[in-house]
Design a protein around this motif. Structure first.
Motif, PDB file in Angstrom:
ATOM      1  N   ILE A  52       0.838  -1.200   0.000  1.00 24.01           N
ATOM      2  CA  ILE A  52       0.000   0.000   0.000  1.00 24.01           C
ATOM      3  C   ILE A  52       0.869   1.244   0.000  1.00 24.01           C
ATOM      4  O   ILE A  52       1.909   1.279   0.623  1.00 24.01           O
ATOM      5  CB  ILE A  52      -0.972   0.001   1.204  1.00 24.01           C
ATOM      6  CG1 ILE A  52      -2.012   1.122   1.066  1.00 24.01           C
ATOM      7  CG2 ILE A  52      -0.256   0.157   2.522  1.00 24.01           C
ATOM      8  CD1 ILE A  52      -3.409   0.612   0.914  1.00 24.01           C
ATOM      9  N   ASN A 174     -13.180  -1.720   4.971  1.00 19.66           N
ATOM     10  CA  ASN A 174     -12.722  -3.091   5.234  1.00 19.66           C
ATOM     11  C   ASN A 174     -13.804  -4.137   5.497  1.00 19.66           C
ATOM     12  O   ASN A 174     -13.487  -5.267   5.852  1.00 19.66           O
ATOM     13  CB  ASN A 174     -11.756  -3.109   6.419  1.00 19.66           C
ATOM     14  CG  ASN A 174     -10.404  -3.661   6.000  1.00 19.66           C
ATOM     15  OD1 ASN A 174     -10.265  -4.164   4.897  1.00 19.66           O
ATOM     16  ND2 ASN A 174      -9.440  -3.571   6.874  1.00 19.66           N
ATOM     17  N   SER A 198      -8.423  -5.107  -0.548  1.00 22.32           N
ATOM     18  CA  SER A 198      -7.234  -5.424   0.248  1.00 22.32           C
ATOM     19  C   SER A 198      -7.603  -5.387   1.719  1.00 22.32           C
ATOM     20  O   SER A 198      -8.663  -4.875   2.093  1.00 22.32           O
ATOM     21  CB  SER A 198      -6.123  -4.403  -0.004  1.00 22.32           C
ATOM     22  OG  SER A 198      -6.327  -3.255   0.801  1.00 22.32           O
ATOM     23  N   PHE A 200      -6.105  -3.658   3.813  1.00 29.18           N
ATOM     24  CA  PHE A 200      -5.793  -2.329   4.345  1.00 29.18           C
ATOM     25  C   PHE A 200      -7.070  -1.482   4.345  1.00 29.18           C
ATOM     26  O   PHE A 200      -7.788  -1.482   3.353  1.00 29.18           O
ATOM     27  CB  PHE A 200      -4.752  -1.631   3.479  1.00 29.18           C
ATOM     28  CG  PHE A 200      -3.481  -2.411   3.331  1.00 29.18           C
ATOM     29  CD1 PHE A 200      -2.628  -2.585   4.411  1.00 29.18           C
ATOM     30  CD2 PHE A 200      -3.141  -2.977   2.117  1.00 29.18           C
ATOM     31  CE1 PHE A 200      -1.455  -3.318   4.267  1.00 29.18           C
ATOM     32  CE2 PHE A 200      -1.964  -3.703   1.974  1.00 29.18           C
ATOM     33  CZ  PHE A 200      -1.118  -3.876   3.052  1.00 29.18           C
ATOM     34  N   THR A 203      -9.212   1.255   0.930  1.00 29.05           N
ATOM     35  CA  THR A 203      -8.789   0.775  -0.388  1.00 29.05           C
ATOM     36  C   THR A 203      -9.520   1.512  -1.508  1.00 29.05           C
ATOM     37  O   THR A 203      -8.895   2.017  -2.435  1.00 29.05           O
ATOM     38  CB  THR A 203      -9.046  -0.744  -0.508  1.00 29.05           C
ATOM     39  OG1 THR A 203      -8.350  -1.396   0.551  1.00 29.05           O
ATOM     40  CG2 THR A 203      -8.555  -1.276  -1.840  1.00 29.05           C
ATOM     41  N   SER A 231      -8.625  -1.592  14.345  1.00 30.18           N
ATOM     42  CA  SER A 231      -7.807  -1.572  13.127  1.00 30.18           C
ATOM     43  C   SER A 231      -7.282  -0.169  12.832  1.00 30.18           C
ATOM     44  O   SER A 231      -6.295   0.006  12.133  1.00 30.18           O
ATOM     45  CB  SER A 231      -8.612  -2.091  11.935  1.00 30.18           C
ATOM     46  OG  SER A 231      -9.727  -1.284  11.722  1.00 30.18           O
ATOM     47  N   ASN A 235      -0.558  -0.883  12.626  1.00 33.89           N
ATOM     48  CA  ASN A 235       0.069  -0.694  11.322  1.00 33.89           C
ATOM     49  C   ASN A 235      -0.217  -1.903  10.416  1.00 33.89           C
ATOM     50  O   ASN A 235      -0.778  -2.903  10.849  1.00 33.89           O
ATOM     51  CB  ASN A 235       1.561  -0.365  11.447  1.00 33.89           C
ATOM     52  CG  ASN A 235       2.398  -1.578  11.819  1.00 33.89           C
ATOM     53  OD1 ASN A 235       1.963  -2.720  11.654  1.00 33.89           O
ATOM     54  ND2 ASN A 235       3.592  -1.335  12.313  1.00 33.89           N
ATOM     55  N   ALA A 236       0.171  -1.764   9.143  1.00 31.64           N
ATOM     56  CA  ALA A 236      -0.243  -2.741   8.130  1.00 31.64           C
ATOM     57  C   ALA A 236       0.150  -4.174   8.494  1.00 31.64           C
ATOM     58  O   ALA A 236      -0.650  -5.108   8.346  1.00 31.64           O
ATOM     59  CB  ALA A 236       0.337  -2.353   6.780  1.00 31.64           C
TER      60      ALA A 236
END
Ligand SMILES: Nc1nc2c(ncn2[C@@H]2O[C@H](COP(=O)(O)OP(=O)(O)OP(=O)(O)O)[C@@H](O)[C@H]2O)c(=O)[nH]1
Ligand SMILES: [Mg+2]
Length: 372
Positions: A52, A174, A198, A200, A203, A231, A235-236
């Motif tokens: 990302i 998400n 995704s 993340f 998106t 969330s 972090n990712a």
């Protein structure tokens, strides 16, 4: 300058001027495009490398986009993540999409719930929640977009309930809106994974229009970013661990009073008072549950947050180094204590007990009648 061309993956406007900004594609690629099916550099990286790049849109920009729905004559399909209902629920949804809109509630990701869960019980619970919130829904459907469960039924319900109107798929980031639309596209055209998805948050960046017939369309929309969901603070890489991907396995603990269970370093349950009893924990299988004595719990947390007690990890402690205690007196048999985004604990016995949940104040914690 280009005419307005959108990325089919995320809905952002394509531009050829600045490679560091969103929507970028080199001019040569854009000029070669004949079918109007360009994907921007960010979607390319997401689709092929699962990477990302930062985006400049913030929560408020997404809100503004969705607010434009309030003047439209359309059917609203509100998607929630059934594993994280409260963390993916938008409290002012009727204000945003406009009052008196026809709303269909879709609970996605049912594949994550243990097989023992009865779908009817969940539906009843959702109807009750809608009633409590004063929201009239036309229908509630349970689906798994990823596993293609319930998609045919949803497609025909949407077709019936839209009465020839446009359809907007809305919800928090998400929850699986784009995954769902991809399945709907696949049903009609056979094309797979047209829209970028995704794990993340954030998106989809703009409205993506998919024609239903010559006059009407179904629209994918950017998800609303909610700051009371866990969330938001991870972090990712950590997110990959915390968001469940597979059916959740219930983990059962027989505990005596004055014992504690850590969910990595993100949350702690203290069994403060009550007879020996069992607690069932539903959380991503990848989160380590660590049992300890209550009297040692504070010490352990201070020494081992980010190491033994992880996620979060040392470089990403964010709000987690500053948790707060919330107390619950559980009297009813089969009560769930829900920690938004992380999962829930089912208190099984009717003996009653006193529980403390220690987690950052930003994370919503509440009780409900057990859904399992
Ligand atoms: N387990 C499970 N995961 C799902 C399901 N549907 C979507 N996902 C996953 O959830 C994550 C988010 O999916 P998206 O479709 O991108 O979600 P979105 O609502 O469009 O997100 P934004 O565009 O950020 O608003 C991805 O990792 C998907 O693979 C499902 O039915 N079950
Ligand atoms: Mg999306």
């Amino acid at each position: 300058m280009l005419g307005r061309i959108q990325c089919i993956g995320c809905g952002i406007e394509i531009q050829t001027e600045d490679s560091t900004k969103q929507g970028y594609l080199p001019k040569s690629v854009v000029e070669k495009n004949i079918e109007n099916s360009l994907i921007c550099k960010r979607c390319f990286r997401l689709k092929h490398h699962n990477e990302i790049s930062d985006i400049e849109l913030g929560a408020e920009d997404f809100y503004q986009l969705i607010r434009s729905l309030s003047t439209k004559n359309a059917l609203i399909v509100k998607v929630v993540d059934i594993f994280d209902f409260s963390g993916s629920w938008i409290e002012d949804v009727t204000d945003i999409v406009g009052k008196n809109k026809d709303i269909v509630l879709v609970a996605n990701k049912i594949d994550l719930l243990p097989k023992s869960v009865k779908e009817n019980k969940i539906k009843q619970w959702l109807f009750k929640m809608m009633k409590q919130k004063g929201i009239k829904v036309k229908d509630i459907l349970l689906i798994s977009a990823i596993k293609n469960q319930g998609i045919d039924e949803l497609a025909s319900r949407i077709d019936y309930l839209r009465e020839g109107k446009d359809v907007y798929i809305v919800g928090a980031t998400n929850v699986g809106k784009s995954t769902l639309i991809n399945k709907l596209i696949e049903l009609t055209s056979g094309d797979k994974n047209v829209i970028t998805t995704s794990h993340f948050p954030g998106t989809t960046l703009g409205m993506i229009e998919i024609p239903l017939d010559s006059k009407t369309s179904i629209f994918d929309t950017p998800g609303i970013i909610l700051d009371y969901d866990i969330s938001h603070y991870l972090n990712a890489n950590t997110l990959k661990l915390v968001l469940p991907k597979k059916e959740i396995k219930a983990r059962v603990f027989q505990l005596n009073a004055e014992q504690s269970i850590f969910f990595g370093g993100m949350c702690r349950m203290d069994f403060v008072e009550g007879d020996r009893q069992s607690f069932t924990i539903y959380a991503s299988n990848q989160i380590d549950l660590h049992r300890t004595k209550l009297e040692n719990a504070d010490n352990l947390f201070e020494k081992h947050l980010g190491e033994l007690l992880s996620p979060p990890f040392k470089d990403d402690l964010s709000i987690f180094s500053n948790p707060e205690k919330r107390s619950f007196d559980i009297t009813a048999r089969k009560t769930d204590i829900v920690i938004s985004g992380l999962g829930w604990i089912t208190v099984n016995s009717d003996l009653g007990c006193k529980i403390n949940i220690v987690t950052p104040k930003e994370i919503e914690v509440f009780t409900r009648e057990s859904i399992i």
